[in-house]
Design an enzyme around this catalytic site. Structure first.
Site, mmCIF file in Angstrom:
data_model
loop_
_atom_site.group_PDB
_atom_site.id
_atom_site.type_symbol
_atom_site.label_atom_id
_atom_site.label_comp_id
_atom_site.label_asym_id
_atom_site.label_seq_id
_atom_site.Cartn_x
_atom_site.Cartn_y
_atom_site.Cartn_z
ATOM 1 N N HIS A 131 -41.341 11.223 -11.578
ATOM 2 C CA HIS A 131 -42.028 12.438 -12.430
ATOM 3 C C HIS A 131 -41.132 12.476 -13.729
ATOM 4 O O HIS A 131 -40.251 13.430 -13.902
ATOM 5 C CB HIS A 131 -41.645 13.727 -11.833
ATOM 6 C CG HIS A 131 -42.720 13.751 -10.579
ATOM 7 N ND1 HIS A 131 -44.053 14.339 -10.669
ATOM 8 C CD2 HIS A 131 -42.548 13.530 -9.221
ATOM 9 C CE1 HIS A 131 -44.859 14.472 -9.471
ATOM 10 N NE2 HIS A 131 -43.761 13.909 -8.552
ATOM 11 N N CYS A 161 -47.290 10.093 -9.889
ATOM 12 C CA CYS A 161 -47.223 10.478 -8.456
ATOM 13 C C CYS A 161 -48.590 10.163 -7.772
ATOM 14 O O CYS A 161 -49.279 9.529 -7.560
ATOM 15 C CB CYS A 161 -46.276 11.755 -8.200
ATOM 16 S SG CYS A 161 -45.792 11.794 -6.367
ATOM 17 N N GLU A 163 -42.220 14.245 -16.247
ATOM 18 C CA GLU A 163 -42.269 15.799 -16.674
ATOM 19 C C GLU A 163 -41.537 16.672 -16.171
ATOM 20 O O GLU A 163 -41.075 17.703 -16.594
ATOM 21 C CB GLU A 163 -43.873 15.976 -16.377
ATOM 22 C CG GLU A 163 -44.156 16.947 -15.150
ATOM 23 C CD GLU A 163 -44.235 15.494 -13.885
ATOM 24 O OE1 GLU A 163 -43.880 14.482 -14.315
ATOM 25 O OE2 GLU A 163 -44.789 15.842 -12.809
#
Lengths: 231, 87
Positions: A202, A85, A204
């Protein structure tokens, strides 16, 4: 695997990224942007967030943080760099990846689950994930509209450097499945060596059992397999 | 002192969704003849010098190094004398 996650002023996904690597047993640390020592990592993560408040352009000011020179040197030596990002935006601003992330075509900040199609397994981050695999990975951005000129686009396409494309549940890269106006639904690209990856989604945020999608784990699995770890 | 007035604009081939939204709003307000709007950045830098040539060179470099992204933006600027400062 030794992982250094860079914290810029305004980073807000640094702890999430750290947590994922730490919970998988990797020697992981946060490195403050003013530092000049990456602490000898195998992988550097530029996390999501709003470094320097996104002032001027997203990622433009982060490029001048002292640690970024170390990241450039690390990348030049063949080190692995993952920009997520805002990290992707920083990678384009500092020239490690081509192109620019412009404001979303719909002007909205978009925070939602998004399907992306893996386009190549020839990167350290997608090793062992067959091309065509559809992953559900959240996005959260206002400036994710990937833009590049025809020369760069042709090079990315012909060299298999488009790593992820926005798609629908069936894996079709339709216009409707493109959340932000990104050129050819591009969600992530890599450098020529496949060792530097920038992606808007994302992983994560989809890598623990506590959340709806765990598809981000595939990317961390791939990294571990790249280093000869795990199953 | 010298004041640089700097304009950083999206290149013509780059879509400007902000400009589009402004155009739509202007039309809703009744400005039917508005064909297109482009939203740009305007930046002022004051230089503590009276050397115009130096200010010009520095402004060029500043634009290239930081203010404009050459992939998507172009820049232009004007210089003018400004009251105050040491020069």
């Amino acid at each position: 695997m030794k992982v250094s996650v860079i914290t810029f002023p305004g980073s807000n996904c640094d702890h999430d990224a750290l947590e994922v690597f730490a919970s998988r047993g990797h020697d992981s640390r946060l490195v403050w942007h003013k530092g000049r020592d990456l602490q000898n990592p195998d992988l550097v993560v530029l996390p999501g967030g709003f470094s320097y408040g996104d002032y001027l352009r997203c990622g433009a000011l982060a490029r001048f943080s002292p640690i970024v020179n170390e990241v450039l040197a690390f990348a030049q030596k063949g080190g692995l760099v993952l920009g997520i990002c805002n990290g992707f935006q920083i990678l384009t601003e500092c020239g490690l990846l081509p192109g620019t992330l412009l404001m979303n075509s719909g002007l909205d900040f978009i925070c939602r689950h998004q399907r992306v199609r893996v386009e190549t397994s020839a990167t350290a981050f997608t090793e062992g994930i067959p091309a065509g695999t559809v992953l559900d990975i959240p996005i959260a951005h206002k400036d994710g509209n990937y833009f590049c000129d025809d020369t760069v686009y042709n090079e990315l396409r012909d060299a298999n450097r488009i790593v992820f494309r926005y798609c629908d549940a069936a894996g079709i890269t339709t216009l409707e499945a493109n959340p932000n106006g990104s050129r050819d639904n591009i969600a992530g690209i890599c450098d020529a060596s496949g060792r530097i990856l920038g992606m808007m989604p994302h992983p994560e945020r989809s890598a623990t059992d506590a959340v709806v999608s765990q598809d981000g784990k595939r990317i961390f699995d791939a990294l571990e397999s790249h280093f000869g770890l795990g199953g | 002192m010298i004041l640089a007035r700097i304009y950083v604009c999206l290149k013509p081939n780059v879509l400007d969704p902000q400009g589009k939204a402004v155009t739509n709003s202007l039309r809703q307000l009744g400005y039917a003849s508005v064909a297109e709007t482009r939203v740009s950045k305007y930046i002022e830098i004051s230089f503590d010098t009276s050397n115009r040539e130096q200010a010009k060179l520095e402004t060029e470099r500043i634009c290239r190094d930081l203010l404009a992204n050459p992939n998507t933006e172009h820049y232009s600027f004007t210089l003018e004398d400004k009251e105050g400062g040491k020069a």
